[in-house]
Enzyme design. Structure first.
Site, PDB file in Angstrom:
ATOM      1  N   GLY A  32      12.697  15.244   7.207  1.00 53.72           N
ATOM      2  CA  GLY A  32      12.456  16.439   6.415  1.00 53.72           C
ATOM      3  C   GLY A  32      12.225  17.680   7.253  1.00 53.72           C
ATOM      4  O   GLY A  32      12.304  18.799   6.762  1.00 53.72           O
ATOM      5  N   HIS A  81       9.167  17.235   2.047  1.00 52.07           N
ATOM      6  CA  HIS A  81       8.390  17.776   3.157  1.00 52.07           C
ATOM      7  C   HIS A  81       7.714  19.065   2.688  1.00 52.07           C
ATOM      8  O   HIS A  81       8.396  20.036   2.364  1.00 52.07           O
ATOM      9  CB  HIS A  81       9.273  18.046   4.366  1.00 52.07           C
ATOM     10  CG  HIS A  81       8.486  18.200   5.623  1.00 52.07           C
ATOM     11  ND1 HIS A  81       7.630  19.262   5.821  1.00 52.07           N
ATOM     12  CD2 HIS A  81       8.379  17.411   6.717  1.00 52.07           C
ATOM     13  CE1 HIS A  81       7.045  19.130   7.006  1.00 52.07           C
ATOM     14  NE2 HIS A  81       7.481  18.011   7.567  1.00 52.07           N
ATOM     15  N   CYS A 123      16.820  25.281  23.720  1.00 50.59           N
ATOM     16  CA  CYS A 123      17.080  26.139  22.560  1.00 50.59           C
ATOM     17  C   CYS A 123      15.851  26.313  21.675  1.00 50.59           C
ATOM     18  O   CYS A 123      15.625  27.378  21.110  1.00 50.59           O
ATOM     19  CB  CYS A 123      18.218  25.546  21.747  1.00 50.59           C
ATOM     20  SG  CYS A 123      17.974  23.789  21.387  1.00 50.59           S
ATOM     21  N   ARG A 125      11.762  17.689  11.570  1.00 45.68           N
ATOM     22  CA  ARG A 125      12.246  17.700  12.940  1.00 45.68           C
ATOM     23  C   ARG A 125      12.570  16.329  13.515  1.00 45.68           C
ATOM     24  O   ARG A 125      12.464  16.111  14.721  1.00 45.68           O
ATOM     25  CB  ARG A 125      11.193  18.354  13.817  1.00 45.68           C
ATOM     26  CG  ARG A 125       9.893  17.599  13.748  1.00 45.68           C
ATOM     27  CD  ARG A 125       8.769  18.347  14.406  1.00 45.68           C
ATOM     28  NE  ARG A 125       7.626  17.433  14.526  1.00 45.68           N
ATOM     29  CZ  ARG A 125       6.369  17.817  14.528  1.00 45.68           C
ATOM     30  NH1 ARG A 125       6.073  19.091  14.449  1.00 45.68           N
ATOM     31  NH2 ARG A 125       5.403  16.940  14.638  1.00 45.68           N
ATOM     32  N   ASP A 150       7.820   6.676  19.607  1.00 46.42           N
ATOM     33  CA  ASP A 150       6.360   6.645  19.579  1.00 46.42           C
ATOM     34  C   ASP A 150       5.939   5.204  19.277  1.00 46.42           C
ATOM     35  O   ASP A 150       6.113   4.731  18.154  1.00 46.42           O
ATOM     36  CB  ASP A 150       5.850   7.600  18.492  1.00 46.42           C
ATOM     37  CG  ASP A 150       4.331   7.649  18.423  1.00 46.42           C
ATOM     38  OD1 ASP A 150       3.659   6.852  19.142  1.00 46.42           O
ATOM     39  OD2 ASP A 150       3.803   8.463  17.658  1.00 46.42           O
ATOM     40  N   CYS A 191      20.274  21.304  19.286  1.00 48.42           N
ATOM     41  CA  CYS A 191      19.455  20.179  19.732  1.00 48.42           C
ATOM     42  C   CYS A 191      19.494  19.001  18.763  1.00 48.42           C
ATOM     43  O   CYS A 191      19.072  17.895  19.126  1.00 48.42           O
ATOM     44  CB  CYS A 191      18.013  20.593  20.013  1.00 48.42           C
ATOM     45  SG  CYS A 191      17.210  21.530  18.709  1.00 48.42           S
ATOM     46  N   ASP A 202       9.972   6.154  14.570  1.00 44.63           N
ATOM     47  CA  ASP A 202       9.849   7.578  14.274  1.00 44.63           C
ATOM     48  C   ASP A 202      10.294   8.333  15.518  1.00 44.63           C
ATOM     49  O   ASP A 202       9.700   8.180  16.584  1.00 44.63           O
ATOM     50  CB  ASP A 202       8.375   7.886  13.940  1.00 44.63           C
ATOM     51  CG  ASP A 202       8.163   9.352  13.602  1.00 44.63           C
ATOM     52  OD1 ASP A 202       7.040   9.694  13.181  1.00 44.63           O
ATOM     53  OD2 ASP A 202       9.103  10.169  13.741  1.00 44.63           O
ATOM     54  N   ILE A 203      11.370   9.115  15.385  1.00 41.74           N
ATOM     55  CA  ILE A 203      11.846   9.891  16.519  1.00 41.74           C
ATOM     56  C   ILE A 203      11.662  11.360  16.184  1.00 41.74           C
ATOM     57  O   ILE A 203      12.186  11.856  15.187  1.00 41.74           O
ATOM     58  CB  ILE A 203      13.315   9.590  16.832  1.00 41.74           C
ATOM     59  CG1 ILE A 203      13.501   8.071  16.955  1.00 41.74           C
ATOM     60  CG2 ILE A 203      13.737  10.279  18.121  1.00 41.74           C
ATOM     61  CD1 ILE A 203      14.915   7.638  17.147  1.00 41.74           C
ATOM     62  N   ASP A 204      10.889  12.020  17.020  1.00 39.04           N
ATOM     63  CA  ASP A 204      10.422  13.362  16.735  1.00 39.04           C
ATOM     64  C   ASP A 204      10.942  14.326  17.795  1.00 39.04           C
ATOM     65  O   ASP A 204      10.778  14.084  18.985  1.00 39.04           O
ATOM     66  CB  ASP A 204       8.887  13.311  16.755  1.00 39.04           C
ATOM     67  CG  ASP A 204       8.272  14.564  16.206  1.00 39.04           C
ATOM     68  OD1 ASP A 204       8.863  15.649  16.357  1.00 39.04           O
ATOM     69  OD2 ASP A 204       7.176  14.455  15.624  1.00 39.04           O
ATOM     70  N   LEU A 260       3.956   5.255   6.979  1.00 42.28           N
ATOM     71  CA  LEU A 260       5.043   6.164   7.345  1.00 42.28           C
ATOM     72  C   LEU A 260       5.571   6.849   6.099  1.00 42.28           C
ATOM     73  O   LEU A 260       5.632   6.263   5.019  1.00 42.28           O
ATOM     74  CB  LEU A 260       6.165   5.389   8.046  1.00 42.28           C
ATOM     75  CG  LEU A 260       7.295   6.233   8.624  1.00 42.28           C
ATOM     76  CD1 LEU A 260       6.775   7.128   9.764  1.00 42.28           C
ATOM     77  CD2 LEU A 260       8.420   5.342   9.161  1.00 42.28           C
ATOM     78  N   GLU A 309       0.831  -1.203   0.000  1.00 36.59           N
ATOM     79  CA  GLU A 309       0.000   0.000   0.000  1.00 36.59           C
ATOM     80  C   GLU A 309       0.867   1.255   0.000  1.00 36.59           C
ATOM     81  O   GLU A 309       1.831   1.360   0.767  1.00 36.59           O
ATOM     82  CB  GLU A 309      -0.907   0.049   1.240  1.00 36.59           C
ATOM     83  CG  GLU A 309      -1.747   1.325   1.224  1.00 36.59           C
ATOM     84  CD  GLU A 309      -2.484   1.638   2.521  1.00 36.59           C
ATOM     85  OE1 GLU A 309      -2.359   0.868   3.496  1.00 36.59           O
ATOM     86  OE2 GLU A 309      -3.176   2.667   2.550  1.00 36.59           O
TER      87      GLU A 309
END
Lengths: 433, 460
Positions: free
Chosen positions: A161, A337, A121, A163, A319, A131, A109-111, A330, A44
């Site tokens: 793309g 982005h 900051c 953060r 997450d 950061c 996914d690390i945000d 994903l 998909e």
């Protein structure tokens, strides 16, 4: 770099999908050697078009089909979903309950937004070079565990793309993992627990698991530069109070600790004042926290408190919902982005410390690069059409996208090698000649 | 003194063979039994196991599981009922065999409902946990190997290399005493409950699990397998046999036509004569039948249908056609084809209780109205096994069972794509059907049996 204007997206995307998107490599990835019939055809994809029109259950017959559709639809965003039991674009013809998600890569996914409580900051969607180290540490810690603890071999890390970063684990056995095992893996990798209302988010037991110990070793390499200098977490009373809030009350109120951090008349911590930098204060704090007074029993003496603080400020935050669902969608690598214009490019693990999200090409910059090359070469070429075709297959190579495609190709090479190895093993067992 | 040697010579030979069939005091019951046993003893076996499981339940409620008191009481109970529990020097063959066979009888009995299944699994797990806990450490590896569990105990060297990590990871270990512990290396996904909470050391995709933690994993494996086996037992029975089974449970007694049909069906699915007899016995005993009357009367019937008495004709199990056309059931009977012989309203209720969708039920009822009973049954198969096309042409209850087992045991080629395929899958399953039905056809070819003799014998 050419500034990015979201209003130009329709035109830029047209050029991007016609001349720059690496279709061959992309198809090579998702086809996985064509070993399993219809693996690509049952995958998909979802497209987000202009004006936020969202279409799910897209699927394609082959690379050429994919290319044509993407060029026709010009999607603003592309997401990758699961491999289903049937072609997703025909899911409505399937008997109720029979259309099932069967396989998918294990994804993370690390945000950066999830670290807002510990970075000074920036906040929300903003990031800066200070950061970004959080992402560097996250990649190192998670990747080490995926490779050394779980034995996963094919891990693709991608810049989201804006953060954060994504990880795609593509081993054959991993794509078949159940939702329960995926959840279990995220749990294993989780240490920071609790939302806004929880002050102290990391609690270590006396027995420190090797995963935790190794993660701390990684954080130690970056802590001084990132936390004590960059973030300056002990800069002033406002900031060091946050750290002291993580020190358990019973340790904070101990005589030796209290004396060390006694207040002066102004109500400031005397000794913290004495020291002039976060670095010095941290050294002081470590010592004070690890001292074992003889009259206190059952207290954690030693480095646990220091580690808990480091982990709360630096350890990756995942997450779980993204990773546990086999049918979760994903963002696709090499997708654009829409807000920043940046391409979701693969990250070279060998050079993770040098990765600079602000150096990642935007769609405007690479289109601009292409135009520049094209105009200069077209001046040399006589036949316009001929040069057009000649350029198509190698266009991305002439832009800043090239090195990132190379990283992707290395990843694909490794997948191929593994696959050949597996096939050889199987045919040896069956004694095929 | 020499005579003791002579006296023992005969038993020793058999002893070796006997030891080989049950090498351990406990087992996972992976294979159903297949040998001879005395009938009277059997009735007791089933009852004894039931007594044992009830004791396990009671002791588990009255005492904390795993404590010394619990263990000693449970051991006493097992010994009293003469089941196997501990490796010893004495001849353990009989108690182990008893354990094996009685477990399988109760499986058939307890598969029928969710509640029964849950109870049975719980007690069997507690029993297994106890037996495992008293197994000597040096016997554990061979037991695991014989049970086909791929848990390798790692060598001393491998242990030493990772000693610190293993101790730091496992909360069940009480300090730096790793030399005394066995550590097993298993694929990480098999140790989900351990690794998710970081309670085990992981390296390169393997979990290094100390013995104490292996037990939990093994018990989960056991529960999963037993659960599956029980569910399959019910699901694979065609409706005609399912209603007989159900009726048997409820009434503990079937009239002649039902017994014949069911007995032959069980024969078809591979229960040996003795198993069939023990099953029948179990059922009839519940209805307070005299065991002697059973041996003389009904067991004759079953032996007959297996070809062991009288004409020594090997009766082949009834085909669908035979069940549909001959010997229609009357009041109080439970045999026959439910699609042919049941009242449509009752049939509808029954299908609802089997959780068939309303759409499926109406399709089945339409087929029944058009007298396509076997196709209706095929439709039932498709609905209960979640396949688009059952892939065979039904003409025999045993075929239903065989095809069901094939689908449930991962025969993915039975399922077809609803979309015009690029693959030749439809051809494949047609091929398989051919083979299955030709096998059954040869079974059916030894045709009509003369039932009159039997009819007379059993007319009451």
């Amino acid at each position: 770099m050419e500034p990015f204007d979201p209003a130009e997206l329709p035109e830029l995307l047209k050029l991007y999908y016609r001349r720059l998107f690496p279709y061959a490599q992309y198809y090579r990835w998702l086809n996985y050697g064509g070993v399993v019939k219809n693996y690509f055809q049952h995958r998909e994809f979802s497209f987000t078009l202009k004006d936020d029109i969202y279409i799910r259950y897209q699927s394609f017959n082959n690379q050429s089909d994919l290319e044509k559709e993407m060029q026709k639809m010009n999607p603003y965003k592309i997401d990758i979903g699961a491999v289903y039991s049937h072609r997703p674009n025909q899911h409505n013809t399937v008997k109720l309950g029979a259309f099932q998600a069967q396989e998918k890569e294990l994804v993370f996914d690390i945000d950066m937004t999830d670290y807002d409580d510990v970075r000074r900051c920036c906040s929300s969607a903003d990031i800066c070079s200070k950061c970004w180290t959080l992402m560097t540490m996250a990649i190192r810690i998670i990747d080490r565990a995926l490779k050394e603890d779980f034995g996963f071999k094919h891990r693709l890390w991608v810049y989201s793309g804006r953060r954060g970063v994504h990880c795609w684990v593509c081993d054959e056995s991993v794509r078949k993992l159940s939702s329960a095992v995926r959840s279990g893996i995220v749990e294993y990798l989780s240490l920071v627990k609790g939302g806004q209302d929880v002050k102290k988010k990391v609690h270590l037991s006396e027995n420190v698991h090797p995963f935790v110990r190794k993660s701390i070793s990684i954080i130690k390499k970056y802590f001084e530069g990132y936390a004590l200098v960059g973030q300056d977490i002990l800069e002033n009373k406002e900031s060091w109070d946050k750290i002291l809030a993580l020190v358990p009350e019973n340790i904070l109120s101990q005589d030796h600790f209290y004396v060390s951090l006694q207040y002066n008349e102004k109500g400031d911590h005397f000794n913290f004042q004495k020291h002039h930098s976060s670095l010095q204060r941290w050294e002081y704090l470590k010592k004070a926290a690890s001292q074992c007074p003889s009259n206190i029993k059952n207290e954690k003496c030693g480095p646990w408190l220091e580690w808990e603080i480091m982990l709360q400020y630096c350890f990756p935050r995942l997450d779980i919902n993204v990773s546990k669902g086999i049918n979760h969608l994903l963002k696709s690598p090499f997708s654009v982005h829409p807000k920043t214009g940046r391409i979701s490019v693969p990250i070279d693990l060998q050079k993770v410390d040098q990765f600079d999200p602000f150096a990642v090409p935007t769609i405007s910059s690479i289109c601009h690069e292409l135009d520049a090359i094209f105009t200069s070469e077209a001046e040399k070429e006589e036949n316009q059409a001929e040069s057009d075709i000649k350029h198509r297959t190698r266009d991305y190579k002439k832009t800043s996208l090239a090195p990132y495609v190379k990283v992707f190709e290395q990843f694909l090479e490794n997948l191929d090698k593994s696959r050949k190895g597996e096939l050889l093993k199987k045919s040896d067992l069956q004694k095929d000649f | 003194m020499e005579f003791s040697g002579v006296k023992r010579r005969k038993p020793w030979l058999i002893g070796d063979q006997r030891k080989a069939s049950y090498p351990h005091s406990l087992q996972f019951y992976l294979q159903p039994p297949s040998e001879n046993i005395s009938l009277i003893e059997f009735e007791n076996l089933a009852i004894d196991r039931l007594k044992l499981l009830k004791s396990v339940e009671n002791l588990g409620v009255s005492y904390v599981k795993g404590t010394e008191l619990y263990q000693s009481k449970l051991e006493a109970e097992i010994r009293r009922l003469k089941f196997s529990y501990r490796e010893s020097l004495e001849d353990e063959y009989e108690p182990r065999r008893k354990d094996h066979i009685s477990h399988f009888i109760l499986r058939l009995a307890y598969c029928q409902s969710e509640d029964l299944r849950r109870w049975f699994i719980q007690q069997e797990m507690d029993l297994l946990r106890f037996r495992f806990s008293i197994l000597p450490k040096d016997k554990i590896q061979s037991f695991l190997q014989d049970s086909h569990l791929h848990f390798e105990a790692i060598s001393e060297e491998e242990k030493n290399l990772r000693e610190q990590e293993i101790i730091a990871s496992s909360t069940s270990l009480g300090g730096p005493k790793l030399e005394l512990e066995y550590v097993y290396k298993i694929p990480f996904a098999d140790a989900l409950d351990l690794f998710r909470g970081r309670k085990v050391y992981l390296e390169n995709g393997f979990a290094y699990v100390p013995l104490k933690d292996i037990v939990a994993i093994i018990l989960n494996e056991f529960r999963a397998k037993l659960s599956k086996a029980l569910a399959l037992s019910t699901k694979s029975f065609p409706p005609c046999m399912r209603q007989l089974h159900k009726a048997l449970r409820e009434n503990h007694h079937l009239r002649h036509g039902g017994r014949m049909q069911y007995g032959l069906f069980l024969k078809g699915i591979g229960l040996t004569l003795e198993q069939a007899l023990q099953f029948w016995k179990q059922e009839f005993i519940k209805g307070k039948m005299d065991p002697d009357k059973f041996d003389k009367g009904y067991s004759y019937n079953i032996r007959h249908s297996f070809g062991k008495e009288g004409k020594r004709t090997d009766y082949t199990p009834f085909s669908c056609l035979k069940i549909i056309l001959t010997n229609p059931p009357s009041q109080g009977d439970y045999h026959g084809c439910p699609f042919r012989h049941s009242d449509p309203e009752l049939l509808k209720q029954k299908l609802q209780s089997y959780k068939i969708t309303p759409g499926g039920i109406s399709q089945i009822l339409d087929l029944v109205k058009g007298t396509h009973y076997q196709v209706a049954c095929q439709k039932y198969f498709e609905m209960t096994h979640n396949v688009d096309d059952c892939g065979f042409s039904l003409n025999h209850p045993n075929q239903f069972f065989v095809e069901s087992q094939r689908v449930l045991n991962g025969g993915k080629d039975i399922k077809k794509e609803s979309i015009p395929p690029e693959t030749p899958q439809p051809k494949q399953s047609a091929q398989k059907t051919k083979n299955a039905s030709s096998a059954l056809a040869s079974l059916n070819s030894s045709l009509e049996m003369d039932m009159e003799g039997l009819e007379d014998y059993f007319s009451e």
